[in-house]
Design an enzyme around this catalytic site. Structure first.
Site, PDB file in Angstrom:
ATOM      1  N   HIS B 249       0.811  -1.240   0.028  1.00 24.30           N
ATOM      2  CA  HIS B 249      -0.100   0.101  -0.184  1.00 24.30           C
ATOM      3  C   HIS B 249       1.028   1.283  -0.073  1.00 24.30           C
ATOM      4  O   HIS B 249       0.566   2.140  -0.703  1.00 24.30           O
ATOM      5  CB  HIS B 249      -0.984   0.095   0.994  1.00 24.30           C
ATOM      6  N   HIS B 400     -10.326   0.646 -10.126  1.00 25.86           N
ATOM      7  CA  HIS B 400      -9.891   1.994  -8.952  1.00 25.86           C
ATOM      8  C   HIS B 400      -8.434   2.264  -9.333  1.00 25.86           C
ATOM      9  O   HIS B 400      -8.293   3.264  -9.476  1.00 25.86           O
ATOM     10  CB  HIS B 400     -10.003   1.255  -7.742  1.00 25.86           C
ATOM     11  N   PHE B 401      -7.856   1.201  -9.514  1.00 23.56           N
ATOM     12  CA  PHE B 401      -6.118   1.747  -9.522  1.00 23.56           C
ATOM     13  C   PHE B 401      -5.786   2.097 -10.888  1.00 23.56           C
ATOM     14  O   PHE B 401      -4.512   2.629 -11.082  1.00 23.56           O
ATOM     15  CB  PHE B 401      -5.280   0.791  -8.776  1.00 23.56           C
ATOM     16  N   HIS B 402      -6.562   2.135 -11.859  1.00 23.79           N
ATOM     17  CA  HIS B 402      -6.259   2.852 -13.071  1.00 23.79           C
ATOM     18  C   HIS B 402      -6.681   3.911 -13.063  1.00 23.79           C
ATOM     19  O   HIS B 402      -6.185   4.881 -13.858  1.00 23.79           O
ATOM     20  CB  HIS B 402      -6.983   2.121 -14.144  1.00 23.79           C
ATOM     21  N   ARG B 463     -11.209 -10.296 -11.084  1.00 20.42           N
ATOM     22  CA  ARG B 463     -10.150  -9.576 -11.651  1.00 20.42           C
ATOM     23  C   ARG B 463      -8.917 -10.886 -12.005  1.00 20.42           C
ATOM     24  O   ARG B 463      -9.325 -11.947 -11.492  1.00 20.42           O
ATOM     25  CB  ARG B 463      -9.336  -8.516 -10.756  1.00 20.42           C
ATOM     26  N   ARG B 464      -7.830 -10.407 -12.425  1.00 18.57           N
ATOM     27  CA  ARG B 464      -6.588 -11.605 -12.526  1.00 18.57           C
ATOM     28  C   ARG B 464      -7.004 -12.813 -13.213  1.00 18.57           C
ATOM     29  O   ARG B 464      -6.530 -13.737 -12.809  1.00 18.57           O
ATOM     30  CB  ARG B 464      -6.194 -11.928 -11.175  1.00 18.57           C
TER      31      ARG B 464
END
Lengths: 67, 589
Positions: B249, B400-402, B463-464
């Site tokens: 994180h 979110h993290f994009h 995901r993944r």
């Protein structure tokens, strides 16, 4: 002479994209559940076209009125 | 007489200014400029490779175009994560920090050889790790590292992958030592001065990095490398997961803090104004130093071996992290508004039209900030213990993290490149209009892709995975259809890739541009509320570092003790002695 520069039109067009994507979601809050993304994009495409026309035409009218 | 827009675009220029003035960065610090160029070159190559793999994945998992075998999807996914989230971001921030520390302290690093040492160490690490991942695509080579960016047991990579990562992190540690030595040299000459703001940001970020990388260093050196070499048994997955997220994180803030550095110190200048508050900027960076690390367990809400109470503490700490982000939103917008009003902007919202929207550096950073706000909201969902269960391990999380690393960080870095590359090459930006088009295209592409990913996550799409379709099961979207969401993801991914190609072409043409850059003054305007108005204690780096360590001990000591006590270092029934020693022991005893 256009009212809006190409850069301004680009930014306005970009701003309409998230609005077009979220519009069907917003409509679900008022009970409209069948509004497709395609229709939403078509609608906001027309909005963008209207802005484009306003940018090009309104200034021409203003220029001729002033001359 | 120039129009307001033209005068904005000419900020920093004067009529008598010639190309490459003596006070320009590249003339004053040619070696550092070269270091920055090398760092940026590594970053952009990684961006190209990682971006290419990104669009291939987007088209593959949405079943639009399949050019790879699904088994290779995970190799590309690993490469996409490592090349973009580690190599691109960290090499770029190393370049930004080398520039910022040198510029603000007004002196180069003490020993150029040491500087090249950390560049070389990071490069060697990149080649080893990157090479071992890409080797997985070649059947003839018995090397692979399909462990994804989140590397922990039980997935095992080739030792070269872990050794490369360890080298890369050591390189960043050496870079931090280089920048601290620069600072101490400055401090010896300026015993009573406040730390210049950019240098303060570099130093607090590196302190946070030293603390947070302890977790991944222990994970890699103590467990993963010996395990991958066959010297030790497989470690407990929960332990390595916890050590990874100890780092996993805060690395987010390691990417984000250089973007903040640009927002706080360069964006106000681009807007024609001044930073609203130097003290607030310092408070924000101190808060990130304190709060970035003791939150990693919020990535493990579904891990059964960690007590709910520890997860609740991590959630509480995570929510406190909203404070520096909200302070940043306020300070940056206030600074930009100040600039707009200096340019003649008026009214509640009319000032927005007085900003230099034609400047790709400015517009890119503003759009990145806007997307970061959206990413912050979805991040709150991730961080909430109860609603996290709804989206955990779904495609919501990449959505979110994009927004955060993929836009707030990446788009800010691309925008910053439009401003910084001319300063470290002395060459004029090839095309500003193309740059503007590129940053806006990134915004549009990410809007399509990220929004659809979030919606897909709410529908439960995992995901993944290369094959998100399950037999005898149909995902149901809240709005629209799953197929429309997949098309939006694919379309957004293609737009992002086109934007990326345009960016790289613009930068490459800039590097080859024979036209000299103008307006290279690197002076940044002083803050409206300067450092003299901030408490001296904010500059006490030792104090903040000690408090950060104490917070980490409080947040992690009991969970780690509990994990080790409950599950052990290694899986049940396996002793911790090296496997190569075991046969010898059996003969002897």
């Amino acid at each position: 002479m256009s009212r809006l520069s190409p850069a301004a039109l680009l930014l306005i067009g970009a701003a309409l994209v998230p609005i077009a994507i979220e519009f069907p979601v917003i409509l679900t809050f008022v009970g409209i559940r069948n509004f497709s993304f395609g229709l939403s994009f078509a609608l906001f495409g027309l909005v963008f076209l209207a802005i484009l026309v306003w940018s090009e035409v309104a200034d021409v009218i203003g220029s001729s009125a002033g001359s | 007489m120039s129009t307001p827009t033209e005068s904005i675009l000419n900020i920093g220029r004067t009529d008598d200014e010639t190309a490459l003035p003596a006070e320009s960065f590249i003339v004053k610090y040619p070696t550092v400029a070269r270091v920055v160029r090398v760092c940026f070159a590594y970053a952009f190559v990684a961006l190209a490779v990682g971006g290419l793999f990104g669009v291939i994945q987007a088209l593959h998992r949405t079943n639009v175009i399949r050019v790879i075998d699904s088994a290779d999807y995970y190799t590309l996914l690993t490469a996409h994560g490592v090349f973009l989230a580690i190599v691109f971001t960290i090499f770029f921030l190393a370049g930004v920090f080398a520039w910022a520390n040198t510029r603000s302290l007004e002196r180069p690093p003490l020993n150029p050889r040491f500087t090249w040492l950390w560049v070389g160490t990071m490069s060697a690490g990149t080649l080893l790790s990157g090479g071992s991942i890409l080797a997985g695509l070649v059947a003839e080579i018995d090397v692979s590292a399909d462990v994804l960016f989140t590397f922990y047991a039980p997935l095992q990579a080739h030792p070269l992958f872990y050794i490369g990562l360890a080298l890369f992190v050591v390189g960043t540690w050496l870079a931090g030592i280089d920048w601290f030595r620069q600072y101490l040299d400055w401090r010896a000459d300026n015993p009573d001065e406040r730390i210049p703001l950019q240098s303060f940001m570099v130093l607090t970020t590196m302190l946070m990095w030293y603390l947070s990388t302890l977790g991944v260093a222990i994970e890699v050196v103590v467990f993963l490398i010996p395990w991958s070499l066959g010297l030790m048994p497989a470690p407990t997955p929960l332990l390595t997961r916890t050590l990874f997220w100890f780092f996993g994180h805060p690395v987010v803030y390691f990417w984000l803090m250089p973007a903040y550095l640009m927002w706080y110190t360069v964006l106000p200048k681009l807007s024609g104004g001044r930073l609203f508050s130097d003290p607030l900027a310092r408070v924000v960076f101190v808060l990130f130093l304190l709060l970035s690390t003791p939150v990693g367990i919020h990535h493990q809400y579904l891990d059964p071996g960690i007590a709910e109470g520890f997860k609740f503490i991590a959630m509480t700490n995570t929510m406190f992290l909203l404070l520096p982000s909200l302070l940043t939103a306020f300070t940056v917008v206030a600074s930009v508004e100040h600039g707009a009003r200096q340019n003649g902007g008026e009214g509640y919202f009319g000032w927005l039209t007085a900003l230099p929207w034609r400047d790709p550096a400015f517009t890119g950073m503003m759009l990145a900030g806007l997307m970061f706000a959206a990413g912050g909201f979805s991040g709150m969902v991730n961080a909430g213990m109860n609603i996290n269960y709804l989206v955990h391990n779904t495609i919501w999380v990449p959505g979110h993290f994009h927004l955060t690393v993929g836009t707030a960080v990446a788009l800010t870095f691309m925008a910053a490149a439009y401003w910084l590359v001319p300063r470290v090459t002395g060459r004029a930006l090839y095309s500003r209009p193309i740059g503007l088009f590129q940053v806006v295209l990134w915004f549009i592409g990410m809007t399509f892709m990220s929004a659809a990913m979030h919606r897909g996550g709410l529908a439960g799409i995992p995901r993944r995975t290369a094959e998100p379709e399950y037999s005898k099961f149909t995902f149901e979207a809240v709005v629209g259809t799953i197929s429309s969401l997949r098309l939006q993801i694919a379309f957004g991914g293609v737009l992002l890739f086109v934007s990326l190609v345009i960016f790289l072409a613009n930068i490459a043409l800039t590097a080859a541009n024979n036209e000299p850059a103008t307006g290279l003054k690197t002076d940044l305007p002083p803050a409206l509320s300067g450092p003299e108005q901030s408490p001296q204690v904010l500059d006490e780096l030792k104090l903040w570092a000690i408090i950060a360590i104490v917070l980490v001990i409080l947040a992690y000591s009991l969970p780690l003790w509990s994990i080790i006590n409950g599950a052990g270092f290694y899986q049940d029934g396996i002793t911790a002695s090296p496997q190569v020693v075991q046969p010898v022991l059996e003969v002897l005893i």
